[in-house]
Design an enzyme around this catalytic site. Structure first.
Site, PDB file in Angstrom:
ATOM      1  N   TRP A  32       0.852  -1.334  -0.018  1.00 57.59           N
ATOM      2  CA  TRP A  32      -0.004  -0.074   0.038  1.00 57.59           C
ATOM      3  C   TRP A  32       0.823   1.183   0.066  1.00 57.59           C
ATOM      4  O   TRP A  32       0.777   2.278  -0.784  1.00 57.59           O
ATOM      5  CB  TRP A  32      -0.941   0.001   1.194  1.00 57.59           C
ATOM      6  CG  TRP A  32      -1.614   1.501   1.573  1.00 57.59           C
ATOM      7  CD1 TRP A  32      -2.992   1.587   0.708  1.00 57.59           C
ATOM      8  CD2 TRP A  32      -1.327   2.491   2.245  1.00 57.59           C
ATOM      9  NE1 TRP A  32      -3.347   2.786   1.258  1.00 57.59           N
ATOM     10  CE2 TRP A  32      -2.410   3.442   2.037  1.00 57.59           C
ATOM     11  CE3 TRP A  32      -0.257   2.859   2.779  1.00 57.59           C
ATOM     12  CZ2 TRP A  32      -2.362   4.625   2.679  1.00 57.59           C
ATOM     13  CZ3 TRP A  32      -0.264   3.900   3.648  1.00 57.59           C
ATOM     14  CH2 TRP A  32      -1.248   5.018   3.277  1.00 57.59           C
ATOM     15  N   HIS A  33       2.150   1.122   0.894  1.00 55.15           N
ATOM     16  CA  HIS A  33       2.822   2.428   0.796  1.00 55.15           C
ATOM     17  C   HIS A  33       3.496   2.585  -0.488  1.00 55.15           C
ATOM     18  O   HIS A  33       3.818   4.055  -0.866  1.00 55.15           O
ATOM     19  CB  HIS A  33       3.977   2.012   1.888  1.00 55.15           C
ATOM     20  CG  HIS A  33       3.471   2.515   3.595  1.00 55.15           C
ATOM     21  ND1 HIS A  33       2.748   1.238   4.012  1.00 55.15           N
ATOM     22  CD2 HIS A  33       3.031   3.216   4.025  1.00 55.15           C
ATOM     23  CE1 HIS A  33       2.515   1.767   5.162  1.00 55.15           C
ATOM     24  NE2 HIS A  33       2.917   2.996   5.440  1.00 55.15           N
ATOM     25  N   GLY A  34       3.934   1.740  -1.086  1.00 53.48           N
ATOM     26  CA  GLY A  34       4.609   1.977  -2.510  1.00 53.48           C
ATOM     27  C   GLY A  34       4.777   0.738  -3.166  1.00 53.48           C
ATOM     28  O   GLY A  34       5.120  -0.261  -2.780  1.00 53.48           O
ATOM     29  N   PHE A  80       2.770   8.785  -1.168  1.00 57.58           N
ATOM     30  CA  PHE A  80       1.611   7.508  -1.199  1.00 57.58           C
ATOM     31  C   PHE A  80       0.253   7.858  -1.466  1.00 57.58           C
ATOM     32  O   PHE A  80      -0.602   6.735  -1.307  1.00 57.58           O
ATOM     33  CB  PHE A  80       1.666   6.698   0.235  1.00 57.58           C
ATOM     34  CG  PHE A  80       3.179   6.586   0.633  1.00 57.58           C
ATOM     35  CD1 PHE A  80       4.053   6.175  -0.321  1.00 57.58           C
ATOM     36  CD2 PHE A  80       3.609   6.848   2.121  1.00 57.58           C
ATOM     37  CE1 PHE A  80       5.151   6.150   0.455  1.00 57.58           C
ATOM     38  CE2 PHE A  80       4.910   6.811   2.528  1.00 57.58           C
ATOM     39  CZ  PHE A  80       5.948   6.087   1.593  1.00 57.58           C
TER      40      PHE A  80
END
Lengths: 462, 367
Positions: free
Chosen positions: A320-322, A462
């Site tokens: 989800w972050h990257g 993000f």
């Protein structure tokens, strides 16, 4: 338009004046217009993406309202989730997948790459949207029939680009039962904004300079002391940066009469990684718990299923972050630590023991190690830095003395907050105490606040 | 929105917070404490040192003459004061490289707060004509010099003297938020406070000999020549390449145009200086400095309407004849295209001291 720029404060003052000057029915329109304007200041075209996702999820929820439980209702949910994940997947993960595909096919890394701009805050507002639709599907959230209200929930500017991820029930409770904030709430909101600015400009951006220098060329700073000080500088930067942003978001919303949930609770005082995740980015970790971990089975189906669920949740949390293997490893590392703590039977306790400072230090070190994957440019850099953490030569610390003292002062304040909760008492303290706190913050900002080019918030990417 | 309740008053608390903040700022940066430990090598620190030297200079029984100016002001007070017995004048200087009339206004206010210290103030000119390429009014370097000298009451005059909004913003910061303008200096101080304090102490002990009595460059441009038709310059071999390029550029550049902006700037700031001393015994003497090691042959005739001429014809300043120092415009007296060398400084100081002594003698006796 970043929160810590004069332009944003000018914008906020205008919004505030209009919001309170206009009659109540017009206020949601003001907030929606301001939110879209805020987003368009970054990139006007991408506001269409938010409008499109808003329309899709609003329509899906309206369908669900008319449909009884069953396959059609589920189809509406799937359509909505597919749209959200589709947009997110395309903008955020296409190039990552294309790069890996190219690698498998022994083609140049950018063989299938597209020039894609990542829409700011897409991870946050899609998760917020999804939680609403899922809650409606589960019957835990009433369908919002007013499209302006729903659009405002998705685009509300204090939390649009980096959270906190606000649940629909909380937001609409505030919106529909809106009452003007009282003096105490305004004082608390103002304090949060000033604290947030201080965290961002005086601490995060100071340590960003150290972290940038170290991570740009780790080999130029030999020795384990240099490596640890560079890594810890980033640990400090990311916490003060993100929690500073969140404080400002919560404070700004509170001045407008909205109440956002707490997103950080002194995470670096956690005594275990499990506790760390109860204190760090709380709105994301509870989202992952409610919409991923528990639906996967949580801890209801035995030990191994629990470990699997923990790993899956954290791996997806990492992604989800990257879109890079670094984030996958970061998530996997945390999943593994959470599982390990379950295996070892490490439980959260209310009372502190004499060994807890050691546990805090160990947890901080483990969290700091994870940030290497978060910050390093490549996996190779991450591995190199990890090895350097335990290299024989000691090198030298990259921090200046006063920066160390500043962090120690912040640590003392955090410990006192943990024990006495001084922050929540401050708005109610005698006027001179409250005013002194604000004055000291402003003075520190004046002296130590990084006044060069505005450094964007880390989580904006993000 | 209830801003005031029985228990809380938002405006009162926030107002008090702002008041306390400005009090903290004032305590740290307006009491002179922090200014006394400014990095001596910073622009503001350098200026402070210069001004301190002048402030601490004992006033003797002779006529007091002060020079303002920039690095081109070739007065060596050590030399000029050798002949005090003959001239009846004692010279001081606050000529600091890079400063301009706006800076001089605030510098003079600092060293002579009551306008009663000097019999004469020397104001140097490159040319009496208002010729300039640069837009002096918007010169942001002035801010760096003036940080420690600005007071809250300077806000309107100083801020509005900048035409651009960017520099007006910076000027307002320099006046109101001292901590912000000292931020880099303060952080450097925090990085090694002991070293800073030692350096400041050393500076206080030796500043006079380091700056005031320092010997200038003894080398000269002797042997140089300019072919104005071919636009070529022959320079002595000792000049390093960078200095050589700079010297060539200065010597061969087109004549600066008469600038209305510069006229207005000079009117504002020289006018402000003269206004401040109106009705005092202090006389202002304008002088044109030696122009350079060689003088271009195609110089336009002087402009009789220049600001300097206007001030002189209004009786507000004395204009030394512009060719007074022409005899010093020789390569052997210059270290580069703009600055006199040690020998040039000696000659100029002696000449200037004599001129000023003669000029002031009939008007005022020794005190």
């Amino acid at each position: 338009m970043l929160f810590h720029t004069p332009q944003f404060f000018a914008f906020f003052v205008v919004v505030l004046v209009l919001f309170y000057a206009l009659p109540r029915p017009a206020r949601r329109w003001i907030l929606l217009a301001a939110s879209y304007f805020f987003y368009m200041c970054w990139n006007a075209k991408f506001v269409l993406l938010i409008v499109a996702l808003t329309a899709i999820d609003y329509t899906a929820a309206m369908w669900m309202r008319r449909l009884p439980a069953g396959s059609k209702r589920k189809a509406a949910l799937v359509m909505s989730l597919a749209a959200n994940l589709g947009f997110l997947g395309f903008f955020k993960y296409y190039n990552f997948l294309a790069g890996n595909l190219a690698w498998v096919m022994a083609r140049p890394f950018d063989a299938f790459a597209l020039h894609i701009i990542l829409p700011m805050g897409i991870s946050f507002h899609t998760f917020q949207s999804m939680s609403y639709v899922i809650d409606v599907y589960r019957g835990e959230q009433e369908v919002i029939t007013n499209v302006v209200d729903y659009a405002l929930y998705i685009a509300f500017f204090p939390q649009l680009v980096a959270g906190p991820i606000v649940r629909a029930r909380h937001f609409f409770a505030d919106l529909y039962d809106w009452r003007a904030p009282d003096a105490r709430e305004i004082l608390r909101g103002t304090l949060l904004v000033v604290f947030g600015l201080l965290k961002k400009l005086a601490i995060a951006d100071q340590f960003a300079r150290i972290a940038d220098v170290f991570f740009r060329d780790p080999a130029a700073h030999p020795g384990y002391l240099a490596a640890w000080s560079g890594v810890i500088a980033f640990s400090i930067q990311i916490f003060f940066d993100f929690s500073g942003y969140t404080d400002m978001a919560i404070g700004l919303a509170q001045i407008l009469g909205f109440h956002f949930p707490e997103n950080f609770r002194r995470p670096y005082l956690a005594r275990s990684i499990t506790e760390f995740w109860r204190r760090w980015h709380i709105s994301l970790s509870t989202w992952l718990r409610d919409y991923l971990y528990i639906p996967l089975g949580g801890n209801r189906h035995g030990r191994w299923q629990t470990y699997r669920n923990l790993m899956l949740t954290m791996l997806l949390g990492g992604l989800w972050h990257g879109a890079s293997w670094n984030f996958v490893i970061w998530g996997g590392y945390h999943g593994a630590l959470l599982s390990l703590e379950r295996i070892l039977g490490i439980r959260e306790r209310q009372r502190w023991s004499i060994f807890d400072p050691l546990r805090v230090a160990l947890t901080f070190a483990l969290a700091s190690i994870s940030w290497i994957f978060f910050r390093a440019a490549t996996l190779r850099d991450s591995v190199y830095i990890l090895r350097r953490l335990c290299s024989g030569a000691h090198g030298h610390i990259l921090w200046l003395h006063w920066q160390l003292w500043f962090v120690l002062a912040a640590l003392v304040l955090a410990v006192l907050e943990e024990s006495y909760g001084w922050f929540e008492r401050l708005p109610e303290a005698p006027a001179w105490v409250y005013a002194s706190a604000i004055a000291v913050c402003l003075f520190c900002l004046e002296l130590i606040g990084f006044s060069g080019r505005a450094v964007p918030f880390v989580y904006f990417q993000f | 929105m209830a801003l005031v309740t029985r228990r809380f008053s938002v405006p009162a608390r926030l107002g008090l917070a702002l008041l306390l903040f400005f009090a903290l700022d004032a305590l740290a940066f307006r009491t002179g404490w922090y200014v006394s430990i400014l990095e001596p090598n910073s622009t503001a620190g350098f200026l402070r040192t210069y001004l301190n030297i002048e402030k601490q200079r004992p006033i003797g029984r002779y006529r007091q003459v002060l020079a303002v100016g920039d690095s081109r002001m070739g007065l060596k007070t050590r030399v000029a004061n050798l002949v005090t017995g003959n001239t009846g004048c004692e010279f001081g200087t606050i000529a600091v490289p890079g400063t301009t009339p706006r800076c001089w206004y605030y510098m003079l206010r600092e060293v002579d707060p009551r306008c009663d210290r000097y019999d004469a103030i020397l104001v140097p000119f490159d040319s009496y004509d208002d010729r300039a390429w640069e837009r002096h009014a918007d010169r942001d370097l002035d801010l760096n010099y003036l940080m420690p000298l600005l007071r809250v009451t300077d806000l309107p005059r100083f801020v509005l003297s900048y035409p651009s909004w960017t520099n007006r913003g910076r000027a307002a910061e320099a006046v109101l938020l001292k901590g912000l303008v000292y931020q880099n200096d303060f952080q450097a101080f925090l990085a090694s406070p002991r070293t800073r304090l030692q350096f400041v102490r050393l500076q206080e002990e030796h500043a006079r000999e380091w700056y005031y009595d320092a010997a200038w460059d003894r080398r000269s441009l002797a042997g140089m020549s300019v072919d104005w038709n071919a636009k070529t310059v022959t320079l002595p071999v000792w000049l390093p390449p960078e200095k050589r390029r700079e010297t060539e550029h200065i010597l061969l550049e087109d004549t600066k145009p008469i600038s209305a902006d510069y006229t207005s700037y000079r009117r504002q700031w020289l006018g402000a200086i003269l206004d401040r001393y109106r009705g005092t015994r202090t006389r202002f003497i304008f002088l044109r400095l030696p122009r350079g090691p060689v003088v271009r042959p195609d110089l336009p005739p002087p402009d009789p309407n220049s600001m300097a001429c206007q001030f002189a014809s209004a009786g507000r300043a004395i204009l030394l004849p512009e060719h007074t120092f022409d005899s010093l415009e020789r390569p052997e007296l210059f270290g580069d295209a703009l600055h006199l060398n040690e020998e040039g400084g000696y000659e100029f100081s002696m000449m200037l001291a004599g001129e000023i002594g003669r000029l002031l003698a009939p008007a005022q006796g020794a005190r």
